[in-house]
Design a protein around this motif. Sequence first.
Motif, PDB file in Angstrom:
ATOM      1  N   ALA A  22       0.827  -1.211   0.000  1.00 33.50           N
ATOM      2  CA  ALA A  22       0.000   0.000   0.000  1.00 33.50           C
ATOM      3  C   ALA A  22       0.858   1.258   0.000  1.00 33.50           C
ATOM      4  O   ALA A  22       0.581   2.220  -0.730  1.00 33.50           O
ATOM      5  N   ARG A  23       1.914   1.254   0.792  1.00 33.97           N
ATOM      6  CA  ARG A  23       2.784   2.430   0.887  1.00 33.97           C
ATOM      7  C   ARG A  23       3.454   2.761  -0.436  1.00 33.97           C
ATOM      8  O   ARG A  23       3.584   3.914  -0.823  1.00 33.97           O
ATOM      9  N   PHE A  24       3.915   1.728  -1.154  1.00 35.62           N
ATOM     10  CA  PHE A  24       4.641   1.951  -2.400  1.00 35.62           C
ATOM     11  C   PHE A  24       3.783   1.731  -3.647  1.00 35.62           C
ATOM     12  O   PHE A  24       4.281   1.838  -4.757  1.00 35.62           O
ATOM     13  N   ALA A  25       2.496   1.445  -3.445  1.00 32.00           N
ATOM     14  CA  ALA A  25       1.520   1.295  -4.526  1.00 32.00           C
ATOM     15  C   ALA A  25       1.953   0.275  -5.586  1.00 32.00           C
ATOM     16  O   ALA A  25       1.802   0.496  -6.783  1.00 32.00           O
ATOM     17  N   MET A  26       2.515  -0.844  -5.130  1.00 33.00           N
ATOM     18  CA  MET A  26       2.856  -1.954  -6.018  1.00 33.00           C
ATOM     19  C   MET A  26       3.019  -3.208  -5.180  1.00 33.00           C
ATOM     20  O   MET A  26       3.253  -3.114  -3.971  1.00 33.00           O
ATOM     21  N   ASP A  27       2.867  -4.372  -5.824  1.00 29.55           N
ATOM     22  CA  ASP A  27       3.035  -5.596  -5.052  1.00 29.55           C
ATOM     23  C   ASP A  27       4.517  -5.847  -4.786  1.00 29.55           C
ATOM     24  O   ASP A  27       5.389  -5.209  -5.374  1.00 29.55           O
ATOM     25  N   MET A  28       4.789  -6.776  -3.879  1.00 36.52           N
ATOM     26  CA  MET A  28       6.174  -7.000  -3.440  1.00 36.52           C
ATOM     27  C   MET A  28       7.081  -7.404  -4.598  1.00 36.52           C
ATOM     28  O   MET A  28       8.227  -6.965  -4.657  1.00 36.52           O
ATOM     29  N   ASP A  29       6.609  -8.225  -5.502  1.00 33.64           N
ATOM     30  CA  ASP A  29       7.453  -8.625  -6.624  1.00 33.64           C
ATOM     31  C   ASP A  29       7.841  -7.424  -7.483  1.00 33.64           C
ATOM     32  O   ASP A  29       8.991  -7.302  -7.900  1.00 33.64           O
ATOM     33  N   GLN A  30       6.879  -6.530  -7.720  1.00 24.49           N
ATOM     34  CA  GLN A  30       7.177  -5.317  -8.492  1.00 24.49           C
ATOM     35  C   GLN A  30       8.155  -4.424  -7.733  1.00 24.49           C
ATOM     36  O   GLN A  30       9.087  -3.872  -8.322  1.00 24.49           O
ATOM     37  N   ASP A  44      14.324   4.492   0.935  1.00 27.31           N
ATOM     38  CA  ASP A  44      13.311   3.932   1.831  1.00 27.31           C
ATOM     39  C   ASP A  44      12.802   2.592   1.298  1.00 27.31           C
ATOM     40  O   ASP A  44      12.664   1.633   2.046  1.00 27.31           O
ATOM     41  N   ALA A  45      12.518   2.547   0.007  1.00 28.54           N
ATOM     42  CA  ALA A  45      12.043   1.300  -0.597  1.00 28.54           C
ATOM     43  C   ALA A  45      13.117   0.224  -0.516  1.00 28.54           C
ATOM     44  O   ALA A  45      12.825  -0.941  -0.213  1.00 28.54           O
ATOM     45  N   VAL A  49      12.504  -3.282   1.392  1.00 29.72           N
ATOM     46  CA  VAL A  49      12.619  -4.555   0.673  1.00 29.72           C
ATOM     47  C   VAL A  49      13.654  -5.449   1.357  1.00 29.72           C
ATOM     48  O   VAL A  49      13.432  -6.646   1.542  1.00 29.72           O
ATOM     49  N   ARG A  50      14.773  -4.867   1.739  1.00 35.90           N
ATOM     50  CA  ARG A  50      15.825  -5.653   2.412  1.00 35.90           C
ATOM     51  C   ARG A  50      15.298  -6.261   3.707  1.00 35.90           C
ATOM     52  O   ARG A  50      15.452  -7.454   3.964  1.00 35.90           O
TER      53      ARG A  50
END
Length: 160
Positions: A22-30, A44-45, A49-50
Amino acid sequence: MSDGISDDAEDVVGLLTERIEARFAMDMDQLKAAVAAAPAANPDATDVVRWHGLLVEAQSVLDRAEDDLLAALETQPSEVDDPTMDLAHHVNAAVTARDGRAMVVRWLLDPDAPGRKGLATERLARLRPRSGPAVQTSAPHRAAGTPAPASGWRAGRPVR
């Protein structure tokens, strides 16, 4: 897992994944692909992700530890032996690691969290990975015929 031990805890991973998406407006794979393609574009992203990856890894370790403990408990008589207690301690350590990583992810997602603004943020930014090594990693170039400096180490041991 259907054993009931960590069903609620696994939901923590799912809930944090949803918050990240929700925060980055994309799914984890994207998001992972975007970070892999340009890690410096959004620090931040990259951090989220890390740490999400570390969280998922910790959850996997916990799942295996719980499975091992349950298998051992099924073979135990009324008293638990030392190897089974060791498995229980391993589960506790895995819970601690997973929960700690979950706390870091929550902190990274909260822009108003203590330490996310001001001087603390500037200090944290200085700790982010650099593009190259912070110290020289190869021996300095010496002119031909210049002896190597005495290092005090021989065969991997300090000279006494």
